[in-house]
Design an enzyme around this catalytic site. Structure first.
Site, PDB file in Angstrom:
ATOM      1  N   ASP A  57       0.856  -1.187   0.000  1.00 48.88           N
ATOM      2  CA  ASP A  57       0.000   0.000   0.000  1.00 48.88           C
ATOM      3  C   ASP A  57       0.887   1.231   0.000  1.00 48.88           C
ATOM      4  OD1 ASP A  57      -2.292   1.625   0.191  1.00 48.88           O
ATOM      5  OD2 ASP A  57      -2.214   1.607   2.384  1.00 48.88           O
ATOM      6  N   ASN A 110      10.660   6.797  -0.227  1.00 48.56           N
ATOM      7  CA  ASN A 110      10.098   7.509  -1.363  1.00 48.56           C
ATOM      8  C   ASN A 110       9.830   6.431  -2.409  1.00 48.56           C
ATOM      9  OD1 ASN A 110       9.622   8.917  -3.745  1.00 48.56           O
ATOM     10  ND2 ASN A 110      11.181  10.474  -3.339  1.00 48.56           N
ATOM     11  N   ASP A 139      -1.665  12.544  -2.368  1.00 49.37           N
ATOM     12  CA  ASP A 139      -1.685  14.006  -2.316  1.00 49.37           C
ATOM     13  C   ASP A 139      -1.940  14.539  -3.724  1.00 49.37           C
ATOM     14  OD1 ASP A 139      -1.112  16.741  -2.086  1.00 49.37           O
ATOM     15  OD2 ASP A 139       0.457  16.397  -0.602  1.00 49.37           O
ATOM     16  N   LYS A 143      -1.789  22.441  -7.871  1.00 48.52           N
ATOM     17  CA  LYS A 143      -1.151  23.393  -8.779  1.00 48.52           C
ATOM     18  C   LYS A 143      -0.389  22.667  -9.884  1.00 48.52           C
ATOM     19  CE  LYS A 143      -0.597  27.055  -5.316  1.00 48.52           C
ATOM     20  NZ  LYS A 143       0.370  27.931  -4.601  1.00 48.52           N
ATOM     21  N   ASP A 175     -10.566  10.678  -4.477  1.00 45.31           N
ATOM     22  CA  ASP A 175     -11.835  11.410  -4.492  1.00 45.31           C
ATOM     23  C   ASP A 175     -11.736  12.645  -5.381  1.00 45.31           C
ATOM     24  OD1 ASP A 175     -10.001  12.509  -2.708  1.00 45.31           O
ATOM     25  OD2 ASP A 175     -11.542  13.319  -1.381  1.00 45.31           O
TER      26      ASP A 175
END
Length: 240
Positions: A57, A110, A139, A143, A175
């Site tokens: 995950d 990362n 996330d 922008k 979402d």
């Protein structure tokens, strides 16, 4: 949240024993300090059995999804990965408090830099295979100039596709429709050996979560009558 879907984890009790954490909501994965390949976990140390299939995950956040999955599916190993060390440490503490340790581990890295090597390492050192990779509610970095900070980039798509054997799956959801579209487009463009696992609506989205276990963000979204944009892909027999 602990009174509903995650109640069986009894995290309200765990919170009394495990210190809370404060983390930055947004992390820039392009920081120089995050460009180093992290060593893969020592699988025999973090899992009771390395013969079980593995679910990874990516961007596990609070970790409730991984805890629930590990509890409900003890015949599978679960690895929650996040770039934020405090969340990783708390996840492992919660797992220990809940007694979910044999098939669950949280690790910091990362994913764009390290995931390819980690998937390969599990495949080479363990008898089990990587069964699925999930990327849920990453996330959005709204922008345009920050889109290069999004989790799903070409390098990660290729690393995941190359690290999976035929039949393994990739589950994506957000979402934010634009984010799900961006993830789906990158996997379709750069992972040609990943094909549709299940048909969705006329736009290709799945109405329900096929895993049966939600993430924290998913619970919040659905409880406010929001929508999640989901897609499941499966690795086919085409050489990576």
């Amino acid at each position: 949240m602990e009174d509903s879907v995650f109640a069986e984890l009894e995290l309200a009790e765990a919170a009394k024993a495990v210190a809370g954490v404060r983390v930055r909501q947004h992390v820039n994965p392009l920081k120089a300090s995050l460009q180093t390949q992290a060593p893969a976990p020592i699988w025999s140390d973090v899992f009771a059995s390395t013969s079980k299939p593995l679910v990874v995950d990516i961007g596990c956040g609070g970790g409730r999804f991984d805890l629930m999955m590990a509890k409900r599916f003890p015949s599978t190993n679960f690895l929650g990965v996040d770039i934020r060390a405090p969340l990783v440490e708390r996840g492992n503490s919660w797992g220990a408090h809940a007694g979910i340790v044999d098939n669950l581990h949280f690790a910091e890295c990362n994913a764009t830099i390290s995931m390819g090597a980690w998937l390969k390492d599990y495949a080479e050192r363990c008898d089990g295979e990587v069964e699925m990779v999930t990327i849920q509610f990453p996330d959005p970095h709204f922008k345009k100039k920050h889109h290069k900070r999004r989790v799903v980039q070409t390098a990660l798509v290729r690393a995941i596709a190359e690290g999976l054997k035929p039949g393994a799956r990739v589950f994506l959801q957000s979402d934010v429709k634009a984010v799900s579209e961006d993830m789906r487009e990158k996997f379709e463009r750069h992972g040609a050996h990943l094909a549709w696992a299940a048909a969705g609506d006329r736009e290709g989205w799945l109405d329900e979560n096929p895993l049966g276990v939600p993430t924290e963000r998913e619970v919040q979204t659905m409880s406010s009558n929001g929508r999640c944009y989901r897609v499941m892909l499966v690795r086919n027999d085409t050489p990576a």
